[in-house]
Structures are given as C-alpha cells and as structure tokens.
Design a protein around this motif. Structure first.
Motif, mmCIF file in Angstrom:
data_model
loop_
_atom_site.group_PDB
_atom_site.id
_atom_site.type_symbol
_atom_site.label_atom_id
_atom_site.label_comp_id
_atom_site.label_asym_id
_atom_site.label_seq_id
_atom_site.Cartn_x
_atom_site.Cartn_y
_atom_site.Cartn_z
ATOM 1 N N THR A 1 0.806 -0.928 0.056
ATOM 2 C CA THR A 1 0.007 -0.077 0.126
ATOM 3 C C THR A 1 0.758 1.201 0.016
ATOM 4 O OG1 THR A 1 -1.607 -1.063 1.225
ATOM 5 C CG2 THR A 1 -1.846 1.263 1.236
ATOM 6 N N GLY A 2 2.074 1.457 0.792
ATOM 7 C CA GLY A 2 2.840 2.339 0.781
ATOM 8 C C GLY A 2 3.620 2.548 -0.622
ATOM 9 N N ALA A 3 3.895 1.448 -1.152
ATOM 10 C CA ALA A 3 4.352 1.411 -2.538
ATOM 11 C C ALA A 3 3.355 2.102 -3.628
ATOM 12 C CB ALA A 3 5.171 -0.035 -2.943
ATOM 13 N N LEU A 4 2.246 1.758 -3.627
ATOM 14 C CA LEU A 4 1.475 2.091 -4.385
ATOM 15 C C LEU A 4 0.930 3.747 -4.421
ATOM 16 C CD1 LEU A 4 -0.886 -0.962 -4.759
ATOM 17 C CD2 LEU A 4 0.478 -0.032 -6.575
ATOM 18 N N LEU A 5 0.849 4.107 -2.972
ATOM 19 C CA LEU A 5 0.843 5.260 -2.943
ATOM 20 C C LEU A 5 2.104 6.548 -3.178
ATOM 21 C CD1 LEU A 5 -1.100 5.337 0.813
ATOM 22 C CD2 LEU A 5 -1.946 5.834 -1.507
ATOM 23 N N GLY A 6 3.198 5.751 -3.094
ATOM 24 C CA GLY A 6 4.486 6.156 -3.556
ATOM 25 C C GLY A 6 4.318 6.544 -4.810
ATOM 26 N N ILE A 7 3.937 5.699 -5.738
ATOM 27 C CA ILE A 7 3.799 5.741 -7.385
ATOM 28 C C ILE A 7 2.753 6.940 -7.531
ATOM 29 C CG2 ILE A 7 3.186 4.894 -9.512
ATOM 30 C CD1 ILE A 7 4.042 2.060 -8.229
ATOM 31 N N CYS A 8 1.865 6.991 -6.875
ATOM 32 C CA CYS A 8 0.582 8.100 -7.119
ATOM 33 C C CYS A 8 1.323 9.450 -6.630
ATOM 34 C CB CYS A 8 -0.445 7.993 -6.175
ATOM 35 S SG CYS A 8 -1.587 6.449 -6.642
ATOM 36 N N PHE B 1 -3.131 3.381 -10.427
ATOM 37 C CA PHE B 1 -2.533 3.187 -9.045
ATOM 38 C C PHE B 1 -3.462 3.578 -7.944
ATOM 39 C CE2 PHE B 1 1.020 3.442 -12.164
ATOM 40 C CZ PHE B 1 1.465 2.078 -11.750
ATOM 41 N N LEU B 2 -4.125 4.656 -7.978
ATOM 42 C CA LEU B 2 -4.972 4.967 -6.804
ATOM 43 C C LEU B 2 -5.797 4.021 -6.352
ATOM 44 C CD1 LEU B 2 -5.780 8.772 -7.386
ATOM 45 C CD2 LEU B 2 -4.372 7.764 -5.421
ATOM 46 N N PHE B 3 -6.574 3.221 -7.439
ATOM 47 C CA PHE B 3 -7.464 1.965 -7.110
ATOM 48 C C PHE B 3 -6.484 0.773 -6.526
ATOM 49 C CE2 PHE B 3 -10.678 4.493 -8.808
ATOM 50 C CZ PHE B 3 -12.040 3.828 -8.476
ATOM 51 N N ALA B 4 -5.395 0.732 -7.022
ATOM 52 C CA ALA B 4 -4.518 -0.467 -6.599
ATOM 53 C C ALA B 4 -4.112 -0.202 -5.189
ATOM 54 C CB ALA B 4 -3.517 -0.535 -7.302
ATOM 55 N N ILE C 1 -11.815 0.509 -17.025
ATOM 56 C CA ILE C 1 -10.939 -0.551 -17.047
ATOM 57 C C ILE C 1 -9.702 -0.236 -16.302
ATOM 58 C CG2 ILE C 1 -9.185 -1.542 -18.656
ATOM 59 C CD1 ILE C 1 -11.352 -1.374 -20.851
ATOM 60 N N CYS C 2 -9.318 1.143 -15.990
ATOM 61 C CA CYS C 2 -8.190 1.374 -15.397
ATOM 62 C C CYS C 2 -8.452 1.084 -13.748
ATOM 63 C CB CYS C 2 -7.678 2.987 -15.396
ATOM 64 S SG CYS C 2 -6.990 3.220 -17.035
ATOM 65 N N ALA C 3 -9.593 1.334 -13.377
ATOM 66 C CA ALA C 3 -10.123 1.139 -11.922
ATOM 67 C C ALA C 3 -9.740 -0.330 -11.741
ATOM 68 C CB ALA C 3 -11.356 1.739 -11.707
ATOM 69 N N ALA C 4 -10.717 -1.194 -12.509
ATOM 70 C CA ALA C 4 -10.592 -2.566 -12.353
ATOM 71 C C ALA C 4 -9.458 -3.131 -12.419
ATOM 72 C CB ALA C 4 -11.715 -3.211 -13.389
ATOM 73 N N SER C 5 -8.570 -2.704 -13.522
ATOM 74 C CA SER C 5 -7.207 -3.437 -13.516
ATOM 75 C C SER C 5 -6.330 -2.942 -12.512
ATOM 76 C CB SER C 5 -6.655 -3.229 -14.683
ATOM 77 O OG SER C 5 -6.667 -1.666 -15.253
ATOM 78 N N GLY C 6 -6.541 -1.647 -11.850
ATOM 79 C CA GLY C 6 -5.539 -1.300 -10.740
ATOM 80 C C GLY C 6 -6.102 -2.270 -9.563
#
Length: 417
Positions: free
Chosen positions: A148-155, A251-254, A302-307
């Motif tokens: 979760t930290g990594a994905l927020l870092g990407i965002c 990435f936000l949805f991920a 699609i971006c939300a679902a794949s995220g």
C-alpha cells in the motif's frame, strides 16, 4: 533471552513508498524531462532505457549475493544505496548536464537503477526476517503495509512535478523522503543472523520454482500493458493528454484495494483470493478489446478494475514467495534477487517482442493508422494479457496445496514434490 521488538509496519510502508517513487515514475518523468530540457530524441532515450534495463536484469543475481554477504551490515549498506539513488535523482532532474545529455542520462540512471535493485532485494529479504515477529499471517500483514505504501508512493511521485512546480522540486522532495525513510527504518534492518543458502536451494525447490513461474506469467501482462499503454490511449482511444490521469486512477485504485485483498486472503486463503484477482484482471483486459475512439469513461472503468486487480498481484504473490523463502532460505536475498530478475525480464521481453509486431502491422505512433493496425494494437494490449493471465492461473492452481498457507491450513513443512 530478550525478544526482538515488533516491526514498525508504518516504517515499511514509508520505505516502500520511497522505493516506488524512484521506480515506475522515473520512466514517466525522465524521458520527458530530457526531451523538453535538452532536445534528446525519444528513440535515443528509448535505446538507453532498454540497454540499462537489460543490464539491470543481469546484475540482480549478483546484487542478491552482495546483499547476502552484507547481511550483518545491512543498515549501513542500505543507507549508502539510498544516498546513491538520491544523488542519481538529483543529477537527473536538478543538475544541468555537465557532459552530453544522453551520456549524463545513462550515468545517472545507472546509479538509480543499481541502487533501486539492491534496495528492493534487501527490503523484501528483510520482510522475510521480520514477519515472524508480527504474529499469525505475518507475511500478509507486512505485505499489506509495504505494498500500500509503494502504490501511494507511485501516485505521489506521478503527480509531484505538477504539484511541486517542476522537476527540481520533485528531486528535492525525493531527497527529503529518502532521508525520512532511512531514519524511520533505522532499527528495522536488525534481525536474527541466518545462514545464507545460495541460489541453488531456491532453484532446487519445486515450489519456489513454480512460484517464480507464476510471477513470470503474472507480471507479463503488466509489462505488456505498460509497453503499449501510451500508444493505446493516444491512438486507439484518440485521447492524447489523458495518459497521466488514467495512470493516476489505476494506481490509486490499486493502493485502495491492496489492504482489502490482504485481509480477504487472511480470511479465505491466499490462493482463491489471488485467483479471483487474476480473473478480474482478465475481465478488464477483455473489455479493452471492445473500445474505440473516444471511449474515455469505459477506459477509466478498465483502469479502475485493473488497478484493483493489481493490488492483489502486488500484495499476495510476494507474500506467498516470502513465506516459502522463510521455509527453505531464511536469508531470502538470493531468492528475491531471482524474483526481481523475473519481473524485470518481462519488461525487456515485452519491448523486444511487441513493438516489432506492432510496427509490422503498419502502425505508426501519433499518425493516422488504418483499422488493421489499430486492431493489432487492441489485440496486443487486450488479448495477450488475457492469455498470459490464464497461464498464471493454471500454474497457480497446479502449485502444491501445502505451499499455499491459509488461515485454516498450516503450511506443511515436509518435503513437497
């Protein structure tokens, strides 16, 4: 005997955010910056990126051995590697190139990539060492915070140049984040001294080999979509300028989904939850085949679902592999060097295999293309990931049940065949 203190999970989230901020966002920011600032051609930058990625793939097993040898000095070696990565980031974005820009680009990226690889190996190996101090399902709990930290870092890194007024602000903010992450992780690099088993043990274990194959097949769709994403948005959908918002949505949805996948795995078991995430990913990629010019809202879905599906991949698969490393190779540095090797290899293979196919179809980026070329782009972007995900599901389903620990079924420590 004095018990080791429990790991501070927010520190792992912060360090994961710092690492991720120097990963994928670098591919988004660095080429654009060098084109705008120095007029370097995209083709030249692409060639350098591909060459450095191949070098990065080759060096990972060697960095795994180095991480194992420096286990007793891991905190010091990590601090030096973070410093090297910060120097590379400042050199890329906040220092005027003192030599030919293309050479400066290559040198600074080499610093960043090498430090990033070493830190990733150490970070995930350390997770194996400390997960036992978290309690039941420790690997899943650690993965929940870390990814979760990594994905927020990407965002955050994706939006930073705009929010901070340019790339110099992005580089300086990264330095501050790096210093904070190193301080936060301070004592977390300490741990029990474990024997190093080498690559042979990992290669010799049938379950570890199977999980590496699952990772290869499962990361390949992300490599495919990453390679073709900009082309698909600009030319198939006809939505130039929407690439950034779509990526941020993805990435936000991920990041939003990652904690929920982890908690679901704790309750229902890792394998069924991970397979459900893979099926969701297949549905998203299959839907992409139906899109055409102007389909902004459907592609956002699609971006939300794949995220959301990516949140499962990033959280659960590394946790499975970490649990297996705890059983067969507690040092884990060599094991995660192979894990890193596999994920990076897919990016190199995707670029080499897909772009020539696309060119053969007659597709020209940024130009008016006929329907045959655009349909080829859609097939490569949507259908190929579906096939690869199905392969990953088949490999995961055929993995021995005892290798997949569930809350109700303890891991069988007998030799698995």
């Amino acid at each position: 005997m004095t018990l080791a203190p429990s790991p501070r999970l927010p520190a792992f989230a912060l360090f994961g955010a710092m690492l991720a901020a120097a990963g994928l966002p670098l591919y988004m920011h660095a080429p654009k910056f060098f084109v705008d600032q120095y007029g370097v051609s995209l083709a030249a930058l692409g060639a350098v990126l591909f060459g450095l990625r191949l070098f990065d793939v080759v060096q990972d097993p060697l960095l795994g051995k180095l991480a194992a040898k420096l286990r007793a000095q891991r905190g010091t070696s990590v601090a030096l590697a973070v410093g090297t990565m910060a120097i590379g980031m400042v050199g890329l974005f906040a220092v005027t190139a003192p030599i030919a820009p293309l050479w400066w680009f290559a040198i600074m990226l080499t610093l960043v990539f090498t430090a990033f690889s070493y830190l990733t190996i150490c970070f995930y190996a350390q997770g194996v060492a400390v997960a036992s101090g978290i309690g039941e399902q420790g690997h899943l709990k650690l993965a929940r915070w870390r990814e979760t930290g990594a994905l927020l870092g990407i965002c955050a890194a994706a939006a930073a140049p705009v929010l901070l007024g340019g790339y110099t602000g992005f580089a300086l903010a990264f330095v501050i984040l790096a210093i904070t992450a190193v301080l936060a992780m301070g004592r977390e690099w300490q741990g029990r001294d474990v024997p190093q088993s080498g690559l042979g043990v990992v290669f010799g274990d049938p379950v570890a080999r199977r999980l590496l194959l699952v990772a290869l097949a499962n990361s390949a769709p992300v490599a495919v979509s990453s390679t073709l994403f900009l082309f698909f948005v600009e030319d198939r959908l006809g939505l130039p300028g929407w690439e950034g918002p779509f990526l941020l949505l993805f990435f936000l949805f991920a990041a939003f989904a990652a904690p929920f996948w982890s908690r679901a795995a704790e309750r229902f078991g890792t394998r069924p939850v991970l397979i459900f995430g893979m099926i969701l990913s297949i549905a998203a990629f299959a839907y992409a085949l139906m899109l055409g010019t102007g389909d902004l809202v459907p592609f956002a879905v699609i971006c939300a679902a794949s995220g959301i599906a990516l949140g499962a991949d990033m959280t659960l698969l590394p946790a499975l592999f970490a649990k297996r490393m705890e059983e067969i190779s507690p040092g884990a540095a060599e094991g995660f060097s192979l894990w890193s090797f596999v994920s990076k290899m897919t990016l190199a293979i995707a670029a080499v295999a897909l772009l020539p196919l696309l060119e053969t179809s007659g597709y020209v980026p940024g130009q008016v293309n006929d329907q045959a070329a655009l349909w080829t782009l859609s097939l490569l972007y949507g259908a190929v990931p579906c096939v690869l995900k199905l392969v990953a599901i088949a490999l995961l389903v055929s993995t021995p049940s005892a290798a997949i620990q569930t809350p109700s079924t303890p891991l069988n420590k007998r030799r698995l065949t």
